[in-house]
Enzyme design. Structure first.
Site, PDB file in Angstrom:
ATOM      1  N   ASP A 102       0.843  -1.201   0.000  1.00  0.00           N
ATOM      2  CA  ASP A 102       0.000   0.000   0.000  1.00  0.00           C
ATOM      3  C   ASP A 102       0.874   1.246   0.000  1.00  0.00           C
ATOM      4  O   ASP A 102       2.032   1.204   0.428  1.00  0.00           O
ATOM      5  CB  ASP A 102      -0.888   0.023   1.254  1.00  0.00           C
ATOM      6  CG  ASP A 102      -1.854  -1.149   1.292  1.00  0.00           C
ATOM      7  OD1 ASP A 102      -2.176  -1.681   0.215  1.00  0.00           O
ATOM      8  OD2 ASP A 102      -2.265  -1.521   2.406  1.00  0.00           O
TER       9      ASP A 102
HETATM   10  N1  URA Z   1      -1.174  -5.923   3.940  1.00  0.00           N
HETATM   11  C1  URA Z   1      -1.688  -4.670   3.940  1.00  0.00           C
HETATM   12  O1  URA Z   1      -2.710  -4.409   4.525  1.00  0.00           O
HETATM   13  N2  URA Z   1      -0.999  -3.737   3.261  1.00  0.00           N
HETATM   14  C2  URA Z   1       0.170  -3.955   2.619  1.00  0.00           C
HETATM   15  O2  URA Z   1       0.753  -3.038   2.032  1.00  0.00           O
HETATM   16  C3  URA Z   1       0.667  -5.269   2.637  1.00  0.00           C
HETATM   17  C4  URA Z   1      -0.023  -6.233   3.305  1.00  0.00           C
END
Ligand code: URA
Length: 244
Positions: A102
Site C-alpha cells: 500500500d
Molecule cells: N497488507 C496490507 O494491509 N498492506 C500492505 O501493504 C501489505 C499487506
C-alpha cells in the site's frame, strides 16, 4: 549482441560513457582490448571484462528496494510517484514490482524484469510467506493472537459463497511500545490478499498504524537500506531464489 548494449545492461554507464570507456581500452573481449562499441559479441560464449573484472551475462535484473511511504508500487500513476521512478537511473526496461505494498506501507519490495520469478513468488498456490512489522493501536490479547494465527474472516468469500478465512499465520509480540507507545507485532502470512494485514487486524478489533514488510520468501530486507534506497540482489539472495 552489441558490446555497448552488453555493458549498458551491466550498468557500467550511459551509452556515451561506455563509448568513451571502450575508446580508453578498459574493456576486453576474450582477453583482447575491444576498440569499437558496436562490435558484436556472443554473451553466452565470449569472455567480457571491464577494468580487468569479468562480467557474466544475466538476462534479467533484480533489485531490492526499501519502499518508502508515499510512493505507489505500480508502474504508472496519474498522481503519486511510483517505485519504478525510484529506479529510473538504472535504465532497465520492463521492470515491475513483485507484488504490491500500500502507499502507506514501507519495506521490502523486489523489482525485476523476470516475469517467471514474479509469477513464481506471487502464485497463490505457492503460499510464499511474507513477514510484516505491524504497529498496532492496542495490545493484542492472547485470544486475538490465537484468532489471527488460526484464521479470521476479513470479508472475503469462496466461489460457493462461504466465508474465506485467512490461512493460518504466525504472530509474535515484538515490542510493548514503539516511540509513540504503540505495540509492535511480527506477523507472517502465506497469502497476498488486498490490504490483508490491515483487514486481519481490523477483524480482531484492532488497527494498523504503521506497516513495514521485512521479508518475502527467502528474501530479507537489508536493514542498511533506508526508505527509498535500493540495491541489486547479491549472489546469495539470487541462489536462495533459485535464479540461474
Ligand atoms: N497488507 C496490507 O494491509 N498492506 C500492505 O501493504 C501489505 C499487506
Amino acid at each position: 549482441m552489441r558490446l555497448d548494449k552488453f555493458l549498458a545492461d551491466h550498468n557500467i554507464g550511459t551509452r556515451k560513457q561506455i563509448k568513451e570507456y571502450i575508446k580508453n581500452g578498459r574493456c576486453k573481449v576474450n582477453g583482447i582490448v575491444a576498440s569499437k562499441p558496436d562490435v558484436h559479441i556472443d554473451e553466452n560464449k565470449d569472455e567480457i571484462s571491464f577494468d580487468g573484472k569479468e562480467l557474466t551475462y544475466s538476462k534479467f535484473h533484480y533489485y531490492m528496494l526499501n519502499k518508502p511511504v508515499g510512493v505507489v508500487s505500480s508502474t504508472t500513476d496519474k498522481k503519486a510517484s511510483t517505485v519504478i521512478e525510484l529506479l529510473k537511473e538504472e535504465n532497465v526496461r520492463g521492470l515491475s514490482p513483485c507484488g504490491r505494498l500500500d502507499i502507506d506501507t514501507e519495506g521490502l519490495l523486489l523489482l525485476t524484469d523476470d516475469g517467471e520469478l514474479i509469477h513464481r513468488l506471487l502464485s497463490p498456490k505457492k503460499h510464499v510467506d511474507k513477514t510484516y512489522e505491524v504497529h498496532i493501536r492496542s495490545k493484542l490479547s492472547e485470544k486475538d493472537k490465537a484468532l489471527l494465527e488460526e484464521g479470521v474472516d476479513i470479508g472475503d468469500k469462496n466461489d460457493d459463497g462461504s466465508i474465506k478465512l485467512t490461512l493460518p499465520s504466525k504472530v509474535s509480540i515484538y515490542s510493548d511500545g514503539d516511540e509513540n507507545g504503540n505495540p509492535i507485532i511480527l506477523l507472517t502470512i502465506h497469502e497476498g490478499r488486498f490490504h490483508q494485514v490491515k483487514r486481519m487486524l481490523e477483524a480482531v478489533g484492532n488497527e494498523v498504524l504503521f506497516l513495514k514488510r521485512l521479508s518475502m520468501g527467502p528474501l530479507q530486507l537489508d536493514d542498511s537500506l533506508t526508505p527509498g534506497e535500493y540495491r541489486e540482489l547479491n549472489e546469495e539472495e539470487m541462489n536462495a531464489l533459485n535464479i540461474k
